[in-house]
Design a protein around this motif. Structure first.
Motif, PDB file in Angstrom:
ATOM      1  N   GLN A 132       0.831  -1.206   0.000  1.00  0.00           N
ATOM      2  CA  GLN A 132       0.000   0.000   0.000  1.00  0.00           C
ATOM      3  C   GLN A 132       0.865   1.256   0.000  1.00  0.00           C
ATOM      4  O   GLN A 132       0.532   2.263  -0.635  1.00  0.00           O
ATOM      5  N   VAL A 133       1.991   1.188   0.704  1.00  0.00           N
ATOM      6  CA  VAL A 133       2.930   2.313   0.708  1.00  0.00           C
ATOM      7  C   VAL A 133       3.449   2.551  -0.697  1.00  0.00           C
ATOM      8  O   VAL A 133       3.521   3.684  -1.175  1.00  0.00           O
ATOM      9  N   SER A 134       3.807   1.468  -1.381  1.00  0.00           N
ATOM     10  CA  SER A 134       4.326   1.579  -2.751  1.00  0.00           C
ATOM     11  C   SER A 134       3.297   2.213  -3.676  1.00  0.00           C
ATOM     12  O   SER A 134       3.621   3.087  -4.488  1.00  0.00           O
ATOM     13  N   LYS A 135       2.030   1.777  -3.555  1.00  0.00           N
ATOM     14  CA  LYS A 135       0.974   2.340  -4.396  1.00  0.00           C
ATOM     15  C   LYS A 135       0.779   3.825  -4.098  1.00  0.00           C
ATOM     16  O   LYS A 135       0.595   4.631  -5.009  1.00  0.00           O
ATOM     17  N   SER A 136       0.826   4.163  -2.810  1.00  0.00           N
ATOM     18  CA  SER A 136       0.659   5.560  -2.412  1.00  0.00           C
ATOM     19  C   SER A 136       1.773   6.425  -2.983  1.00  0.00           C
ATOM     20  O   SER A 136       1.540   7.535  -3.466  1.00  0.00           O
ATOM     21  N   ARG A 137       3.011   5.906  -2.945  1.00  0.00           N
ATOM     22  CA  ARG A 137       4.149   6.657  -3.479  1.00  0.00           C
ATOM     23  C   ARG A 137       4.053   6.801  -4.997  1.00  0.00           C
ATOM     24  O   ARG A 137       4.391   7.848  -5.554  1.00  0.00           O
ATOM     25  N   LEU A 138       3.555   5.763  -5.667  1.00  0.00           N
ATOM     26  CA  LEU A 138       3.387   5.845  -7.124  1.00  0.00           C
ATOM     27  C   LEU A 138       2.375   6.929  -7.499  1.00  0.00           C
ATOM     28  O   LEU A 138       2.571   7.668  -8.467  1.00  0.00           O
ATOM     29  N   LYS A 139       1.293   7.022  -6.715  1.00  0.00           N
ATOM     30  CA  LYS A 139       0.289   8.060  -6.971  1.00  0.00           C
ATOM     31  C   LYS A 139       0.885   9.452  -6.805  1.00  0.00           C
ATOM     32  O   LYS A 139       0.615  10.358  -7.597  1.00  0.00           O
ATOM     33  N   ASP A 140       1.718   9.617  -5.779  1.00  0.00           N
ATOM     34  CA  ASP A 140       2.356  10.913  -5.545  1.00  0.00           C
ATOM     35  C   ASP A 140       3.267  11.289  -6.707  1.00  0.00           C
ATOM     36  O   ASP A 140       3.295  12.443  -7.155  1.00  0.00           O
ATOM     37  N   ILE A 141       4.023  10.297  -7.191  1.00  0.00           N
ATOM     38  CA  ILE A 141       4.930  10.540  -8.324  1.00  0.00           C
ATOM     39  C   ILE A 141       4.127  10.912  -9.575  1.00  0.00           C
ATOM     40  O   ILE A 141       4.474  11.833 -10.316  1.00  0.00           O
ATOM     41  N   TYR A 142       3.027  10.179  -9.782  1.00  0.00           N
ATOM     42  CA  TYR A 142       2.178  10.439 -10.941  1.00  0.00           C
ATOM     43  C   TYR A 142       1.632  11.873 -10.898  1.00  0.00           C
ATOM     44  O   TYR A 142       1.697  12.619 -11.890  1.00  0.00           O
TER      45      TYR A 142
END
Length: 298
Positions: A281-291
């Motif tokens: 979930q942390v990884s997904k959250s970080r990907l959204k921030d990068i996007y």
């Protein structure tokens, strides 16, 4: 009030000897049960565990809620009470468990805080030119390379290091042994510490612990906390950082780079894979921030 206290002491002995729980876990159980005992004595005027009812347990949980305790704390406390009352039925002939059929409050699951790879580089880029910085460098490199808990790190002994083979042995929660691989950078940092720093810190003292303080004695959790805070400050890292941050970062960065979830679970020493899944979930959250930061139409 000995009738209340005696089973509590027996329960603590059971947890320590038969369940083999760590000192930190034991202390958490003790805090919960002593608070429960004091509440029953003061507010419910109960002198015997046989008189405790479901209503008493419910009122205690309401008391915790009114005191501002989080749902996670209340859920953990209820888990402690269930274990304790189950023990009373087994060992002290209690007929009923008053903690049964009480719904556990749902706790909010907060995502663990992690460092970016850039911040990790800043943190690990220490000028290792004296005995203390060599030690600090080695500790931080080992933490990020292995994902050890801080207690596991400071409990490491010289016999737990298998540097030629590229792994270390540690004992996690419940004294469960696990073997964790370690990369070349961490291996080189710890070898340099063992050769150039540790002998100067230990001097003639006899200690098996790998990491020691300026007195040559095993480093404490509090000692490590101060070190990582100071190193982060010197590195210019403004994010809040704790001893567990590198463990969170280790897991998250592995999963971001395609590591298998089961392998990460084993390296972290998690009994349940659902505990490890929080890092996805942390990884997904970080990907959204990068996007959002980089996509022109986000």
């Amino acid at each position: 009030m000995e009738e209340l206290l005696d089973p509590v002491e027996e329960f603590f002995r059971y947890l320590k000897i038969e369940r083999g729980l760590s000192e930190n876990t034991l202390q958490a159980y003790k805090r919960d049960l002593i608070k429960y005992y004091e509440y029953l004595k003061e507010f419910r005027k109960i002198k015997n565990w046989h008189r405790v009812t479901r209503q008493d347990v419910m009122q205690f949980l309401y008391f915790l809620n009114d005191s501002g305790k989080s749902s996670a704390t209340i859920a953990r406390t209820l888990s402690t009470l269930r274990l304790f009352h189950s023990f009373l039925i087994r060992e002290f002939d209690m007929k009923e468990d008053p903690s049964l059929h009480i719904e556990t409050p749902k706790s909010k699951r907060h995502l663990p805080k992690v460092l970016s790879t850039n911040d990790v580089e800043k943190l690990l880029h220490i000028q290792y030119d004296d005995k203390f910085s060599l030690r600090n460098k080695a500790m931080l490199e080992v933490l990020y390379a292995t994902g050890l808990r801080v207690t596991e790190l400071i409990d490491l002994t010289l016999n737990d290091l298998h540097l030629t083979m590229g792994f270390i042995r540690c004992f996690g929660k419940g004294s469960k042994e696990r073997i964790v691989p370690m990369g070349d950078i961490a291996k080189e940092a710890i070898e340099l510490y063992l050769h150039d720093s540790r002998p100067k810190l230990v001097k003639r003292k006899q200690t098996e612990q790998v990491f020691v303080n300026h007195h040559g004695k095993p480093l404490s959790r509090q000692g490590f906390w101060k070190i990582i805070k100071q190193v982060a400050k010197e590195a210019g890292i403004e994010k809040e950082i704790s001893p567990h941050t590198l463990r969170h970062s280790f897991a998250t960065h592995l999963l971001e780079n395609g590591a298998d979830l089961r392998a990460v679970q084993e390296m972290l020493g998690h009994a349940d894979i659902s505990t490890t899944q929080i890092y996805t979930q942390v990884s997904k959250s970080r990907l959204k921030d990068i996007y959002k930061s980089h996509h022109p139409r986000a």
